[in-house]
Enzyme design. Sequence first.
Site, PDB file in Angstrom:
ATOM      1  N   ASN B  23     -21.774  49.491  75.211  1.00 44.55           N
ATOM      2  CA  ASN B  23     -21.473  48.064  75.243  1.00 44.55           C
ATOM      3  C   ASN B  23     -21.959  47.433  73.944  1.00 44.55           C
ATOM      4  OD1 ASN B  23     -22.000  45.121  75.708  1.00 44.55           O
ATOM      5  ND2 ASN B  23     -21.061  45.620  77.688  1.00 44.55           N
ATOM      6  N   SER B  46     -16.524  46.379  78.167  1.00 37.27           N
ATOM      7  CA  SER B  46     -16.590  44.941  78.007  1.00 37.27           C
ATOM      8  C   SER B  46     -16.918  44.373  79.381  1.00 37.27           C
ATOM      9  CB  SER B  46     -15.247  44.426  77.498  1.00 37.27           C
ATOM     10  OG  SER B  46     -15.366  43.098  77.108  1.00 37.27           O
ATOM     11  N   GLU B  47     -17.993  43.592  79.467  1.00 36.79           N
ATOM     12  CA  GLU B  47     -18.584  43.309  80.763  1.00 36.79           C
ATOM     13  C   GLU B  47     -17.774  42.352  81.639  1.00 36.79           C
ATOM     14  OE1 GLU B  47     -19.998  42.722  77.831  1.00 36.79           O
ATOM     15  OE2 GLU B  47     -20.973  40.757  77.760  1.00 36.79           O
ATOM     16  N   ASN B  48     -16.719  41.771  81.091  1.00 36.81           N
ATOM     17  CA  ASN B  48     -15.845  41.001  81.975  1.00 36.81           C
ATOM     18  C   ASN B  48     -15.030  41.912  82.895  1.00 36.81           C
ATOM     19  OD1 ASN B  48     -14.635  41.717  79.455  1.00 36.81           O
ATOM     20  ND2 ASN B  48     -12.844  40.482  79.980  1.00 36.81           N
TER      21      ASN B  48
END
Lengths: 219, 219, 232, 232
Positions: B23, B46-48
């Site tokens: 990340n 991607s943390e979304n």
Amino acid sequence: MALTREQMAQRVAGELKDGFYVNLGIGIPTLVANYVPVGMEVMLQSENGLLGMGPFPTEDEIDPDMINAGKQTVTARIGASIMDSAEAFAMIRGGHIDLTVLGAFQVDVLGNIASWMVPGKLIKGMGGAMDLVAGAENIIVTMTHASKDGESKLLQRCTLPLTGAGCIKRILTDLAYLEIDQGAFVLKERAPGVSVGEIVEKTAGELVVPDHVPEMRFA
Amino acid sequence: MALTREQMAQRVAGELKDGFYVNLGIGIPTLVANYVPVGMEVMLQSENGLLGMGPFPTEDEIDPDMINAGKQTVTARIGASIMDSAEAFAMIRGGHIDLTVLGAFQVDVLGNIASWMVPGKLIKGMGGAMDLVAGAENIIVTMTHASKDGESKLLQRCTLPLTGAGCIKRILTDLAYLEIDQGAFVLKERAPGVSVGEIVEKTAGELVVPDHVPEMRFA
Amino acid sequence: MAGFDKRVTSYEQALEGLEDGMTVLAGGFGLCGIPENLIAEIKRKGTKNLTVVSNNCGVDGFGLGLLLEDRQIRKMISSYVGENALFEKQLLDGELEVELTPQGTLAEKMRAGGAGVPAFYTATGYGTPIAEGKEVRQFDGRHYVLEHAITGDFAIVKGWKADKYGNVIYRHTARNFNPLAAAAGKITVVEVEEIVEPGELEPGEIQTPGIYVDRLICGTFEKRIEKRTVRD
Amino acid sequence: MAGFDKRVTSYEQALEGLEDGMTVLAGGFGLCGIPENLIAEIKRKGTKNLTVVSNNCGVDGFGLGLLLEDRQIRKMISSYVGENALFEKQLLDGELEVELTPQGTLAEKMRAGGAGVPAFYTATGYGTPIAEGKEVRQFDGRHYVLEHAITGDFAIVKGWKADKYGNVIYRHTARNFNPLAAAAGKITVVEVEEIVEPGELEPGEIQTPGIYVDRLICGTFEKRIEKRTVRD
């Protein structure tokens, strides 16, 4: 006359409403699916991960990857969804199921239920029963009013290990439909031909008997 | 000479390993993707809710439904998966990300990091930074060694509100690569042409300087 | 490309490193969606003293029931241990320990294990033997029990299709506990019916992202049916 | 069939019963996957004093930013309130309250709300201002913060396709917080780009089962892009 298993299922089906998401336990509860009133639609949830259980498959349709919580081969109806077991129980735990119907060994006036374990006998496990009684907003217990030996299953306090505490409000037995209110069973309906006296005699927990107790009516 | 942003990214890329799930935060960390060594493959999260971020789209490929955690339009690479934000952070919180690279305002000798808030300035929010520093096993902080005013960002104790406590072990600045060990910064490498003296001078927190501090090497 | 190619070529490789005394999370509900070849490999390997976390324990002679034959399981964490004569005998003889856990709590404990949530509160089991010795707390006037996450040294998982990146989809209700086990294993081994070309699985339809998967193998499956029910 | 037909025919109907002072959960991340027409309807309706739970607060003049114009929002629960001049002004003027919540904790709080988990422990935020006043507990020697579930009076959700039963799928990263909001709303309203025939969505591919959905409406969407980035 005490209700047959089919009549019990039929009476419980009278509590269904159009658009209900329903979880039916093993045994008599399963039969409720056969008595959904014409023109009404309910969606059956199976806690292994199927919302929208259809009928049993034909020989040709049998699929080992499509089973219900009773491990029976089933089908999925139009509008069904399939999810993992955490999501299936999120649905239950989160209070999204409108009605749960399940059997029991004992229920008491506090709404406690015992349905999974008889000490001294081999323990098979509680499966999803503890989650169901803790998660559903609306539960109907179906069971015979008394054991084969004539011992009441409607008690002042459950004597068997509990499945859930204070979660039951409605009970349909082969003799009567009762609700739990303010620490007592309230006799709401009796099976056709069953006397109030017999119900009183077979109910060990505190029982409130209104002046008029109507007979159940079956179409 | 202090490292450029590109050199910093290049040096961090030296910590990548084939098969890493990574990340990358906004800013210098994002540039690391440009320096993945030839023959090595990493998967960017991607943390979304995107694992396997690809390059920016061409004009024709732009899709408003495909963005990264920096809200930029992106693509998905072969082998990518898309999930909801709870699942994306389950991945992070559960320690499944091999390497997280992110910027910071301050880091201290206890491994504390401050990166989200400067009191008195408007607070935009921490986004996913607190989850990332608490969840990743392996974090590299990239930042300039000192602020524009010359104030050290490597402190004995962070003075800004923390993003995470005791979670940082590795720091790459424009002057040096350092690790945190037993309550002190340990100087591991220095930027080409930067003296140990300059690093000592610009490091406010306790600094351990080994006898030999090699220069970073760039291909 | 090697870094993300999770494929192994033998079941022996698939379970390399599994040792006596480890905890194994197994997907499946009843006999549906069980990693039957990985279980058979554990039997062949002879690993002993295992703690197995699985909703059920198979049946006599199939699924996890196989591991009872050589007393490979020391402890089961399950919601329903089922109709299994050998199981009953070992339990009564004190050879086998069982930690009964409500099915939804078991699922959530595994989910928590994979998601880095060490503990959570649930109403399930309050006031029952399951809550004994556990913290009980009220939220909004209702009682809840504190339950802890479960993780495993290994997770053994049965998928339907996967690509070499270890992205997995499951078939119908064979999904059940499989994605939960997959996320909660330190080493997660998935066996599938088919390994498809990269790109064939849509990113949005993947049910277990490859990040959770360490080893992937393609097998053939008996898929035994526990209760065959049909309509006319 | 009426019982499971979740379709409504107007946005007015879709938000019937939304009242001043309620809590609204909104899906979307940035401007991606936001229920833009439902937000516009809240503006039209003029509902005030709302608590809005959403990762972001839109931008000036679009998305949730619209609700700032008439001061309809009393409190935001968000992880990042973004680049929004009006937001900044109302915050500094004390007209708007903001409860900043880490993004992963926010997602998990919504997931917990839908799943009937009243509270859970997370390492996120330990030792930071976020943990102030919250219970901290050690598990296995590590510190965790107790976080509570979030539910809403309404959830407003943007899906891609749905059938009339309210079974929804999302498109690419427009999924984000949408399924979480959907499960945690007392009344969940979903707007989609297309309502498909029953049976068209495979049971196993459904991302929000209809049980979570109360009302469904088909809309048209601008889908504004916040940061347009391209390669050559």
